[in-house]
Structures are given as structure tokens and as C-alpha cells.
Design an enzyme around this catalytic site. Sequence first.
Site, PDB file in Angstrom:
ATOM      1  N   ASP A 109      -5.550  16.924 -31.826  1.00  0.00           N
ATOM      2  CA  ASP A 109      -4.175  17.423 -31.979  1.00  0.00           C
ATOM      3  C   ASP A 109      -4.145  18.946 -32.013  1.00  0.00           C
ATOM      4  O   ASP A 109      -3.234  19.576 -31.503  1.00  0.00           O
ATOM      5  CB  ASP A 109      -3.543  16.880 -33.266  1.00  0.00           C
ATOM      6  CG  ASP A 109      -3.313  15.382 -33.193  1.00  0.00           C
ATOM      7  OD1 ASP A 109      -3.337  14.836 -32.068  1.00  0.00           O
ATOM      8  OD2 ASP A 109      -3.130  14.758 -34.257  1.00  0.00           O
ATOM      9  N   SER A 138       0.525  -8.712  -1.682  1.00  0.00           N
ATOM     10  CA  SER A 138       0.233  -9.615  -2.799  1.00  0.00           C
ATOM     11  C   SER A 138      -0.992 -10.447  -2.420  1.00  0.00           C
ATOM     12  O   SER A 138      -1.537 -10.287  -1.331  1.00  0.00           O
ATOM     13  CB  SER A 138       1.431 -10.491  -3.100  1.00  0.00           C
ATOM     14  OG  SER A 138       1.790 -11.166  -1.936  1.00  0.00           O
ATOM     15  N   LYS A 174      -8.317 -10.753 -12.873  1.00  0.00           N
ATOM     16  CA  LYS A 174      -6.967 -10.464 -12.384  1.00  0.00           C
ATOM     17  C   LYS A 174      -6.120 -10.044 -13.580  1.00  0.00           C
ATOM     18  O   LYS A 174      -5.779 -10.853 -14.430  1.00  0.00           O
ATOM     19  CB  LYS A 174      -6.374 -11.695 -11.709  1.00  0.00           C
ATOM     20  CG  LYS A 174      -5.013 -11.408 -11.091  1.00  0.00           C
ATOM     21  CD  LYS A 174      -4.535 -12.564 -10.237  1.00  0.00           C
ATOM     22  CE  LYS A 174      -3.294 -12.192  -9.443  1.00  0.00           C
ATOM     23  NZ  LYS A 174      -2.166 -11.785 -10.274  1.00  0.00           N
ATOM     24  N   ARG A 197       5.180  -1.088  -7.559  1.00  0.00           N
ATOM     25  CA  ARG A 197       4.978  -1.808  -6.313  1.00  0.00           C
ATOM     26  C   ARG A 197       6.311  -2.082  -5.615  1.00  0.00           C
ATOM     27  O   ARG A 197       6.391  -2.039  -4.403  1.00  0.00           O
ATOM     28  CB  ARG A 197       4.263  -3.122  -6.631  1.00  0.00           C
ATOM     29  CG  ARG A 197       4.113  -4.050  -5.469  1.00  0.00           C
ATOM     30  CD  ARG A 197       3.211  -5.208  -5.844  1.00  0.00           C
ATOM     31  NE  ARG A 197       3.006  -6.076  -4.717  1.00  0.00           N
ATOM     32  CZ  ARG A 197       3.781  -7.116  -4.433  1.00  0.00           C
ATOM     33  NH1 ARG A 197       4.805  -7.407  -5.199  1.00  0.00           N
ATOM     34  NH2 ARG A 197       3.535  -7.867  -3.379  1.00  0.00           N
TER      35      ARG A 197
HETATM   36  S1  IVH Z   1      -6.065  -6.618  -5.247  1.00  0.00           S
HETATM   37  C1  IVH Z   1      -4.601  -6.581  -1.114  1.00  0.00           C
HETATM   38  N1  IVH Z   1      -7.226  -6.908  -7.577  1.00  0.00           N
HETATM   39  O1  IVH Z   1      -2.214  -9.148  -8.466  1.00  0.00           O
HETATM   40  C2  IVH Z   1      -4.921  -7.012  -2.479  1.00  0.00           C
HETATM   41  N2  IVH Z   1      -4.878  -7.240  -7.433  1.00  0.00           N
HETATM   42  O2  IVH Z   1      -0.766 -10.856  -6.218  1.00  0.00           O
HETATM   43  C3  IVH Z   1      -4.117  -6.304  -3.438  1.00  0.00           C
HETATM   44  N3  IVH Z   1      -3.816  -7.796  -9.572  1.00  0.00           N
HETATM   45  O3  IVH Z   1       0.414  -7.210  -7.571  1.00  0.00           O
HETATM   46  C4  IVH Z   1      -4.366  -6.633  -4.827  1.00  0.00           C
HETATM   47  N4  IVH Z   1      -5.641  -7.695 -10.790  1.00  0.00           N
HETATM   48  O4  IVH Z   1      -1.038  -6.141  -9.271  1.00  0.00           O
HETATM   49  C5  IVH Z   1      -6.076  -6.952  -6.898  1.00  0.00           C
HETATM   50  N5  IVH Z   1      -8.386  -7.095  -9.594  1.00  0.00           N
HETATM   51  C6  IVH Z   1      -7.224  -7.138  -8.910  1.00  0.00           C
HETATM   52  C7  IVH Z   1      -5.996  -7.438  -9.517  1.00  0.00           C
HETATM   53  C8  IVH Z   1      -4.837  -7.493  -8.741  1.00  0.00           C
HETATM   54  C9  IVH Z   1      -4.324  -7.907 -10.792  1.00  0.00           C
HETATM   55  C10 IVH Z   1      -2.381  -8.003  -9.230  1.00  0.00           C
HETATM   56  C11 IVH Z   1      -1.801  -6.905  -8.405  1.00  0.00           C
HETATM   57  C12 IVH Z   1      -0.917  -7.538  -7.387  1.00  0.00           C
HETATM   58  C13 IVH Z   1      -1.094  -8.992  -7.627  1.00  0.00           C
HETATM   59  C14 IVH Z   1      -1.385  -9.646  -6.307  1.00  0.00           C
END
Ligand code: IVH
Length: 670
Positions: A39, A84, A117, A138
Site C-alpha cells: 500500500d 465456442s 474448462k 466475447r
Molecule cells: S478454448 C477455439 N480453453 O469455453 C476454442 N475455452 O465454449 C476457444 N473456456 O467461451 C476456447 N476454459 O470461455 C478454451 N481451457 C479453455 C477454456 C475455454 C473455458 C470457455 C471459453 C469459451 C467456451 C467455449
Amino acid sequence: MGTSSAVRKEAEALRREIEEHNRRYYVLDDPSIPDAEYDRLFRRLQEIEALHPELMSEDSPTHRVGGNPVSEFSEVRHRTPMLSLSNAFSPEEIEAFDERIRKALDVDRVAYSVEPKFDGLAVSLTYRDGVFIQGATRGDGATGEDVSANLRTVRSIPLRLPRDAGSGDLEVRGEVLMFLADFEKLNHRQRAAGAKEFVNPRNAAAGSLRQLDSRITAQRPLRFFAYGVGTPDPAWRTHSEVLDRLSGFGFPVAGERESASGASGLMAYFNKVGALRDRLPYAIDGVVYKVDRLDWQQALGFISRAPRFAIAHKFPAQEELTEVVGIDVQVGRTGALTPVARLKPVFVGGVTVTNATLHNEDELRRKDVRVGDTVVVRRAGDVIPEVVSVLHDRRPGGTTPFSMPVACPACGSAVTKSPDEAVARCSGGLFCPAQRKQALLHFASRRAMDIEGLGEKLVDQLVDAGVVDTPADLYGLDIATLSRLDRMAEKSASNLLAALEKSRHATLQRFVYALGIRNVGESTARDLAMHFGSLGRMMAASTEELESVPDVGPIVAKSIRQFFDEPHNLQVIDELRRAGVAWVEGGGRPAREPGKSKTFVLTGTLPTMTRDEARAMIEAKGHKVAGSVSKKTDFLVAGEDSGSKLSKARELGVTVLDEGEFLKIIKALE
Ligand code: IVH
């Protein structure tokens, strides 16, 4: 007069130092200075920037506290669309995914980058010549919202990249989320301030990221994890390399990422992360498999809005919608009334759920759950399913708020509620059949008298038929009485009698625990047995004497006193004695003087002994076993699959022993 170069240098140095501390704290999880010191650095930089506005820069960490509110977000067109992922839920779908890819590439084996994920929100961060210039949500994949000011407040997002990140534009993609512990704290704060609570970390993260006033976002504990880039540098060969680079540039990436190949490798990772899921600090809703080679990704291309080279393998949802068809009230062993929602069956968290707890009257009132409501039901891990919230806009007409009964649904006794407790209780004590049943089940449970075969169905029958009222009645059962019960074969009757016979020989500790005194769990029962050495002395102890037992405070002492002051309980104890139930008086060796005993915590599966055996060895020497790791813990004995206790022990610098080391130490200890 221009700014002196000394001031300019100081500002530069402070920015670098502050960002390094941010990185240590939020990315490496390894802070090196106290908060107060941080801080102080921060305020000094703010001071310089206020006196010398010309020194202000886009990437200054002082922007992380937020700026002026905006009336709306402007639109951002993504240079590369944010796609997606296709979803898969079964091993067959994973098998088919791997096969499709191998066929398309005409190869036998494909290496995948496998990652969690994250259950948050996708964002894109643009860096120009190493400086963060824009951050966007997004949106619909093609166009998102400019939330740069908000993302600047997220401390784990670097505002400036190291030199080796190169010049030109770099678009980093990843997920904004909230750690579960931070979410709990935030909701606690919201509750205290009378503000709306968030239903889950994902909603809290979404709400925080879309604040028009970035000063509010700055107060919210958001985190970022990177999982990809818009367009990879042509020199990068694999997705794993992309993640390594991002990590090198200072972005947090998932620690749980690995490589795997073949459908079986993917499944093994899915199962491994599934088992780990409840121990991660953030929520995930599955794992993602991505073909590792970037040239292969290119060759595979896309189908509509999802890449062909990747797939999300989802865990069964932990939250689902269903309808409340009724609300019942259950009575527990100590008379606590628990409202339970009866639900239209719903598949959630991997099982079909038909009941969910509503916890207690206060919770029920707060959520205002009514029969006919559509509700969000949650089942995570081994946790009891619960009703999280009500969809008020789906409420049908003519519903009425639920109110707790004033009389116990099992025995009709008055329901009481003390003002300092959220729980309403039946006042019927052992007169109440529901409490009686629970008390019997507790008496018979494994860690109490360990009467094998005396389960819920049998207890229901025995109590309903009026054969058994108190634990003492169990010892009066005979073959003839038992065989008159429904579905009771002679064999199971004689097994039960044998189990009862065996249970007659107890220890004082088990017996005291089995009595089911409110607030007296296993470890308190053990402490009491150790301290008093005989039931007679324990029963005669005043509340003051009881309070001199370790871990017994005024509330526990009061429940013990109340229990032994109740003539009905004394009668049951007397009858048990007369029925031949006996216990070894004394609690093993007397407790050691404070300071001379060591405190052990046991966790995980040991290779050759059970935790109970280890506990017995420790206690036989007069040392203690505690349930959780704290600064007072001397040793953590850790077997396989040790979870949070092990990390806590490491954090606190507690000595961790494997079974072999433990055996050596316990032998050596006085
Ligand atoms: S790759 C072209 N990796 O899942 C691939 N996505 O349905 C693009 N997400 O909106 C995504 N963890 O926000 C990727 N390890 C990960 C992820 C991930 C979460 C989410 C992402 C996207 C959704 C895809």
C-alpha cells in the site's frame, strides 16, 4: 519546468516494483511483502502521478483502482472471431472425436493439450508493443463490449509484458472468474451491506465485469486465466508452447494442464480432474482437449462456429432446474427441524435427486421457497443436494409462503426456537419417535457402539411396532420378537443378536459418544473419558469442572450437565448397565501436561494401517489427534490422496510424515 529525471525514474521503478508484487501475489501465489508495504508503494506512485500528470501512463498500476464511470460500453469487433467449443458428455463421444481427428489427419496417434474448462467469462486482451491497450468481452463471438477499464483493475492481468513478448499486436484470450473463497467473502460483504447476493461465482464475475463504474469492479476479487491467443506467432509450433509462452509473459495459466493421447488418455485426464474438482480454488465445468500441433489445428479447420480440433468434455451439471412438489419437515436426533423440498426428479451432479435440503427456517424464509416453484437445485461432490434459489418469474398463481409447523410433525410436541439459533427444535426429546429413531441409529453407529445390521429400516420397524423405545430396550430383544417383524429372517435376527452381544463390551469413550449428548462429538467424548476416567465422575461434574476439560466451553458443558440432569437419561443409563453393557473405565493413559503432548493430524490412505489404528497408537502414548491442520499441529501423517490438509501443512511449515516416518517417530516419542 520539465519533470526531473529522478522523479521519472522513481515512478518507473515503482510501477515495475508494484507490478512485480501483483504478479507474485496473483499469478505465482507467493507474495513477498506485507500488504501495508504494498500500500505504501502504491500511495507513493499515486502521489507522484498527481503532482506530475505528464508522467501518467496507460499501463500504470494506479489504473487498477478504476476510473470515471461510463454510460455504456462501446462495441469492439474481434479481429479473429471468438469461437465456442462443441460439447461432449460420454466416453463414446470422446472416442468418436479422437477417431474423427485421426482420420482427417490420416495419422495413428494425436497428441492433445488437455486443460480444465474454466467456468467464467471469455475475454480478449489486446497488447500493442507489449502494453495492454484494450480488453473486450466475447459478446456474440464477432463483436463484444469494450471493458478495458474494468479489466485493468484485474490484478492478475499484466498491463505491460516483458521485452521477449516482442513488438506489434498480441491478442491473449482467456477466462475471467472468481475464486470460490473470494466469492464467499464477497457474498458475506454483500449480505452485511444489505446488498443483493450472487448465486454463484460465475454470476458474480459476470456482474462485476459488466459494471459501468470500474471503481466498483476494482473492489471485486476477479482473476484471469489465459488459455490461448487470437493469432499465434508463426514460430510457435504447438498449443502447449503457446501456453508456456503466455506463462512466461506473466499470464496465469491453469496448473492442471497436461498432454495426453488417445481416447483412453483423454478419459484418464477427465477422471483425474473430476476427482480433483472439488479441491480446486475455482469452479470448472469440464475439461478441454485441443490438438496440440498448431499446423494440424489449421488443417482441421472449423465447423460453423466451433473448431474441429478441440472439444469440451463436460462434467454433469451441478445445478439444474426442477419443480418443488412438496415441502416436508424432518426431525433430527437432537430435535432439529429441517425443511426438505420434495422435487420432481432431476439428474444433477451425476445422480437423480428427488429431495433437497432447505437447511432451516431462516434460510427457507430468505429464499421464500413455495410448493409449485421452479428452483435451482445444486449437488456438488458428496454434498447433500440443496435448493439454491427460486425463479420468481416462473411462480404459478395461488402459491402461499411455507411456514414451519408449531407442533412437531413426528410427535406433536411444541416446536421451540431460541433467538440466537437459526434452527427450530421439537421439545419432545426421547418422547418423540423421530428423535428416538435417530438416537437409536446414532447409538448403533460404527464409531459409537458399532452394532452391525441395525440400520434405518429395522429401527423404523422396531420403534413403530413399539418394541424398542430406548437403547436399553435393544438388549432385551430376542429371536421370537425379532422374527415377528416383517422381512426378518431367522439368520438376520441371530446376526443382530450376536452384534448386540458384541457391543456390550465398550470403552467409556464410545459409550459417552453413543449417548448422543448434544454438542458432544467423538473427540469431546474422548477428552471427557480421558479427563474423568469414569462415568460416575463425569456425571457428577459441575459445569466449572466440565469446562476444565480441553475444548469444552460453556455451551458444551451446559449440554452435558443438562443431559445428566434429565432423570429419563439416568434411567436409560441404568437400564443399559443392568442389561450388561459394560465399558472399560478410564480413557487410556491420562492426558499429558499441556506442552508435553504432540498433536498429530491424519489424512489420506496409509499403505498398511487404517487411520483408526494410527490414532490408537498416538493416543495410547497420551498424544493427541486433531481434525484439522493449524499452527498448533506438530505432525501431519499423510497417506495417498491427501488433499487440502497436506497443502495447509506445507503452507504452515508443519512436518509431514509418511507411514514409515510416523512409525519411527511414534516409537521414539515418550
Ligand atoms: S478454448 C477455439 N480453453 O469455453 C476454442 N475455452 O465454449 C476457444 N473456456 O467461451 C476456447 N476454459 O470461455 C478454451 N481451457 C479453455 C477454456 C475455454 C473455458 C470457455 C471459453 C469459451 C467456451 C467455449
